[in-house]
Design an enzyme around this catalytic site. Structure first.
Site, short mmCIF file in Angstrom:
data_model
loop_
_atom_site.label_atom_id
_atom_site.label_comp_id
_atom_site.label_asym_id
_atom_site.label_seq_id
_atom_site.Cartn_x
_atom_site.Cartn_y
_atom_site.Cartn_z
N GLY A 90 37.52 37.39 31.78
CA GLY A 90 36.68 38.54 31.42
C GLY A 90 36.52 38.66 29.91
O GLY A 90 35.43 38.96 29.41
N ASP A 91 37.59 38.39 29.18
CA ASP A 91 37.52 38.48 27.71
C ASP A 91 36.62 37.38 27.14
O ASP A 91 35.87 37.62 26.18
CB ASP A 91 38.93 38.35 27.10
CG ASP A 91 39.84 39.48 27.56
OD1 ASP A 91 39.33 40.58 27.86
OD2 ASP A 91 41.07 39.25 27.63
N GLY B 87 34.20 37.78 38.95
CA GLY B 87 34.97 36.55 39.16
C GLY B 87 34.08 35.39 39.59
O GLY B 87 33.02 35.16 38.99
#
Ligand code: ATP
Ligand code: RIB
Length: 303
Positions: free
Chosen positions: A251-252, A222
């Site tokens: 994240g993707d 993060g």
């Protein structure tokens, strides 16, 4: 180099709120939209927007959301030869609530994603063996993920596994056959049973995976950035400081950009730095795929 993304396709139904409702409470949303999502599709679209040659192996629904998902792949120049329509089955749907602090809560209905069987991987063998990288997540049946890992091994195609959403059922032995393992802190903690709330904790947990045979563990953390650990290397790439408004799909976007860059450069630190910039820009915009920049937009904004 062609990249194969084997994974999920969802329609994201997103509501924004100042406060997540308690049980029994009704609140008015501050905003709403529907958009194409799913971890597999998101990663494919991020890589595709950046100019990668991407083929998608996925199952879409026999409904309007399925049609919209197919159009979306085509609009983003993604090869759809192995995008299957699951007859009589609804498209995957993710119901997403995003609060004022930009955090999200996601409820998945798998729909057609549950129909992506290992046979689909066998059918795609001729195309998969020509790829330079296979990218996987865990929103499709585990036996399909395992079949894809085995297919990669059979043809010496490197495999990247993003173990998301977290699953205790994932076989670490199978995961160790992958060349890249990319969990976030929560997934790493669930898989290793170790605390990951400090950098030291994350490094120790990642080390247990390296000790079990994983070649490259990349942990996304993060706003703390990302960490790469191998038998010989250790690197922390700090996140770019931004005002986050919606971190859904961060994240993707990191993985999509990482694979696009790595497939060109074969340079892991370089690909992580680029992915970190790309993902940080995505969290400053609302939505998942809508927040991913094209190559032209990214080249203008990156430092
Ligand atoms: P999601 O499940 O929402 O897709 P994730 O938990 O898999 O996200 P994160 O680890 O939260 O992924 O984020 C991935 C990457 O995105 C981070 O490594 C970082 O580079 C970037 N990022 C995420 N949140 C922020 C933030 N608040 N500020 C800057 N960069 C961020
Ligand atoms: O990682 C974000 C994705 O998770 C969303 O697009 C949603 O579809 C869920 O699968």
């Amino acid at each position: 180099m062609k990249i194969a993304v084997i994974g999920s396709t969802n329609m994201d139904v997103v509501s924004y709120t100042d406060k997540i409702p308690e049980a029994g409470e009704t609140r008015e949303a501050t905003g709403f939209h529907t958009a194409c999502g799913g971890k597999g599709a998101n990663q494919a679209v991020a890589a595709g927007k950046l100019g990668a040659d991407v083929m998608m192996v996925t199952a879409i629904g026999d409904d309007l959301f399925g049609e919209k998902s197919m159009d979306n792949f085509l609009e983003n120049n993604i090869n759809t030869d192995y995008v299957w329509t699951a007859t009589g089955v609804a498209n995957g749907v993710a119901t997403i609530l995003v609060d004022e602090s930009s955090q999200n809560r996601i409820l998945i209905h798998k729909g057609a994603n549950a129909c992506l069987t290992p046979e689909v991987i066998e059918d795609a063998e001729d195309a998969l063996k020509e790829c330079g990288l296979i990218v996987l997540q865990l929103e499709v049946p585990l036996e399909t993920v395992y079949a894809a890992i085995d297919m990669g091994k059979k043809h010496n195609v490197p495999v990247l596994l993003n173990p998301a959403p977290a699953s205790k059922e994932l076989s670490i032995e199978k995961a160790c056959l992958c060349d890249f393992f990319v969990p976030n802190e929560t997934e790493l903690s669930i898989l290793t049973g170790m605390p990951t709330n400090t950098l030291e904790g994350i490094k120790a947990a990642a080390q247990t995976l390296v000790d079990k045979g994983l070649k490259n563990v990349i942990v996304t953390m993060g706003s703390k950035g990302s960490m790469w650990l191998t038998k010989d290397d250790y690197l922390v790439v700090p996140a770019v400081k931004v005002d986050a408004v919606d971190t859904t799909g961060a994240g993707d976007s990191f993985i999509g950009c990482f694979v696009e860059n790595y497939s060109r450069t074969q340079n892991i630190p370089e690909a992580m730095k680029e992915a970190s910039q790309y993902a940080s820009l995505s969290v400053t915009r609302k939505g998942t795929q809508d927040s991913y920049l094209t190559r032209e937009e990214f080249d203008k904004l990156k430092k």
